[in-house]
Each structure stands twice: as structure tokens, then as C-alpha cells.
Design an enzyme around this catalytic site. Structure first.
Site, short mmCIF file in Angstrom:
data_model
loop_
_atom_site.label_atom_id
_atom_site.label_comp_id
_atom_site.label_asym_id
_atom_site.label_seq_id
_atom_site.Cartn_x
_atom_site.Cartn_y
_atom_site.Cartn_z
N LEU A 43 8.97 12.78 -0.62
CA LEU A 43 9.43 12.12 -1.82
C LEU A 43 9.86 10.77 -1.32
O LEU A 43 10.52 10.66 -0.31
CB LEU A 43 10.75 12.94 -2.25
CG LEU A 43 10.56 14.29 -3.09
CD1 LEU A 43 11.65 14.93 -3.49
CD2 LEU A 43 9.51 13.95 -4.29
N ASP A 44 9.66 9.68 -2.02
CA ASP A 44 9.76 8.33 -1.89
C ASP A 44 11.52 8.34 -1.44
O ASP A 44 12.33 8.91 -2.23
CB ASP A 44 9.04 7.41 -2.10
CG ASP A 44 9.51 7.35 -3.82
OD1 ASP A 44 10.74 7.38 -4.11
OD2 ASP A 44 8.46 6.95 -4.64
N LYS A 45 11.84 7.05 -1.08
CA LYS A 45 13.25 6.80 -0.84
C LYS A 45 13.97 6.91 -1.99
O LYS A 45 15.04 7.56 -2.32
CB LYS A 45 13.32 5.28 -0.09
CG LYS A 45 15.07 5.01 0.27
CD LYS A 45 14.87 3.60 0.72
CE LYS A 45 16.52 3.26 0.71
NZ LYS A 45 16.71 1.85 1.31
N SER B 274 13.36 8.40 -4.81
CA SER B 274 13.20 9.75 -5.68
C SER B 274 13.92 10.75 -5.17
O SER B 274 14.39 10.87 -3.93
CB SER B 274 11.73 10.37 -5.55
OG SER B 274 10.78 9.29 -6.06
#
Length: 282
Positions: free
Chosen positions: A145-147, A149
Site C-alpha cells: 500500500l503506498d504511503k 493509502s
């Protein structure tokens, strides 16, 4: 008396003796060459063996092998392409035996602002900061999960389980709740289901519906059966829509539920079994 002109041949040198004399000393470090036929499930390359045992990733294993820190049946092996029988061969790293760990399956409710990596070169907080008190030397996140999210993120030392969940051929669904900067009309939802092109990738949702709407924004439920990098954000960007929040609420039949932000819990045997059932290739 006629002179005997027949050729007299000298006896050939012993092949065995010659082979021993010419054998290079480094040959002892190679246990086996790459087999001609495809190996069975128990015969794997050495980096994959260390990965399957939950000791480290394949890339980390390759580095350990080339540094001469890995022994197979008591002998140092420096060739990452060496094949071994995982069921019968004793492995060690730095002299310590490597044995299969008990499988661990955890779920985290990832807070916003953490990066999904073990060590960040920029010094930013990572998802491993949430695993304080948990032995996580060999635990890896299942996907990312990106930063910006939030939501459900799995960790495990079972590489086969993780790879099956991430395999695009198994089509295990991931469900997200996404806040956008406008109300969602039918053409927008249809475009997301139909698919858009962004940087050469076709990005689409398997299912999409509106959950609720305010005057200036709306919440959507978006289901994906593939996971390209920043899939939802890029899809919305191609449609001129800004993503305000993105929360993963389910992986397959496993919901995030009421797990608190930043909290971690183990999966139950039933939850693991249910996820495994989704990874059978269709």
C-alpha cells in the site's frame, strides 16, 4: 631377415589418473549443475530453498550465497544456481542450521503516512514500526500500500502463500473504499468499469459502486482483480478525478473488520484456509 615395420603403439594414459590430476579445486563448491529436465517440487535452486524455508527473500539469499555464508550438507556453496533436494539437504547460514519456521500470518490496519518497506533510505516511518513486540525477522508484506493509502495489509513468512495471493492468474480480489473530490455520476462509474489507459497500461475496476455522496465529494467501493502500481490513483487521474482517501477494506474473503488503526492480529486457521481456497487457478 626382414625388419619388422609394424607400428608399435604406446599404451594410452589412464583417463582416471589424468582426470584426477586436472580436476580444479573449486569444483568442490558446486553440488550440482542445472538439471536438463525440470525438477520436481522438492528440488529447487538454493536461493529459492532459503526463501521457501522463510529465512529470507531470494535476492537476499543470492547475496548470502555469493558471500560464502551458506553451506549445503556442510560444504560452502557460492553458486546461486545450485539445485538441491529441499527434503533431504541440510542448509546453514553462518554456521547456523536453517529449518522451516512455523508459518505466521498477520493482518495490519495500515495507517496513512507509512511506507511499505523494511528499511527506508529517506528515514520515513515504515509499516514495520507497527510490528513492535512481534518477531518479524522473516516476515514480509503481501503486496504493498503506498504511503498515502490505508487499510488491510498482510504479513507472512510463507512465500508460497504470498505468491499465490499476488499471482495475477488467481485473480484474488482486493476491495477499497475511495473518497473522491466530486460526486460520482453514471458515466464516471461506467468509464472505470470499462477501463482507461494511463502511461500505456489499461486500468479498470472489476466492480465499482457509489457508497455515499456529499455536496462536493463521494465515497466509492472499488474492487480490483489485479494490482498494478498505484492502480486506483492512476485510473482516477486519467479521468480527471482526485483521490482524497484510499482504504483497502478486504482481500478476497478476508475483511479488515473493526481492527484499530495501527493494530496487528494473527489470522485464524479458518481465515488462512479460506484465502488459500481463492488461490486455486481457475
Amino acid at each position: 631377415m626382414a625388419k619388422d615395420t609394424r607400428n608399435r603403439q604406446k599404451p594410452a594414459p589412464s583417463r582416471k589418473a589424468g582426470a584426477v590430476a586436472r580436476a580444479p579445486a573449486v569444483a568442490k563448491t558446486r553440488l550440482s549443475a542445472r538439471p536438463k529436465a525440470a525438477p520436481d517440487g522438492k528440488r529447487v535452486t538454493l536461493p529459492r530453498a532459503l526463501s521457501k524455508l522463510g529465512f529470507c527473500s531470494r535476492s537476499q539469499a543470492e547475496a548470502l550465497i555469493m558471500e560464502g555464508r551458506v553451506t549445503v550438507a556442510g560444504r560452502v556453496v557460492t553458486d546461486p544456481e545450485t539445485w538441491i533436494d529441499l527434503a533431504e539437504t541440510a542448509l546453514a547460514v553462518d554456521g547456523r542450521p536453517v529449518v522451516a519456521e512455523a508459518p505466521v500470518y498477520l493482518m495490519l490496519n495500515k495507517p496513512r503516512g507509512l511506507v511499505t518497506t523494511r528499511h527506508d533510505p529517506e528515514g520515513r516511518p515504515t509499516v514495520y514500526d507497527c510490528l513492535a513486540g512481534v518477531e518479524h525477522a522473516h516476515l514480509s508484506p503481501v503486496g504493498r500500500l503506498d504511503k498515502a493509502s490505508e487499510g488491510l495489509l498482510l504479513f507472512t513468512n510463507d512465500t508460497q502463500f504470498a505468491n499465490a495471493l499476488l499471482d495475477p492468474e488467481t485473480h484474488v480480489a482486493k476491495t477499497y473504499h475511495v473518497q473522491i473530490d466530486r460526486q460520482a455520476d453514471a458515466p464516471l462509474l461506467e468509464a472505470m468499469a470499462r477501463g482507461v489507459i494511463h502511461d500505456g497500461d489499461v486500468l479498470k475496476a472489476r466492480r465499482v459502486r457509489q457508497l455515499r455522496a456529499g455536496e462536493k465529494n463521494a465515497w466509492l467501493e472499488i474492487e480490483l482483480d489485479e494490482g498494478r502500481n498505484r492502480h486506483i490513483r492512476r485510473m482516477l487521474e486519467a479521468l480527471g478525478v482526485e483521490c482524497l482517501r484510499l482504504v483497502r477494506v478486504a482481500i478476497g474473503n478476508l475483511p479488515l473488520g473493526d481492527l484499530e488503526k495501527g493494530a496487528v492480529r494473527p489470522l485464524s486457521e479458518t481465515e488462512v484456509r479460506n484465502l488459500r481456497s481463492l488461490t486455486r487457478r481457475r
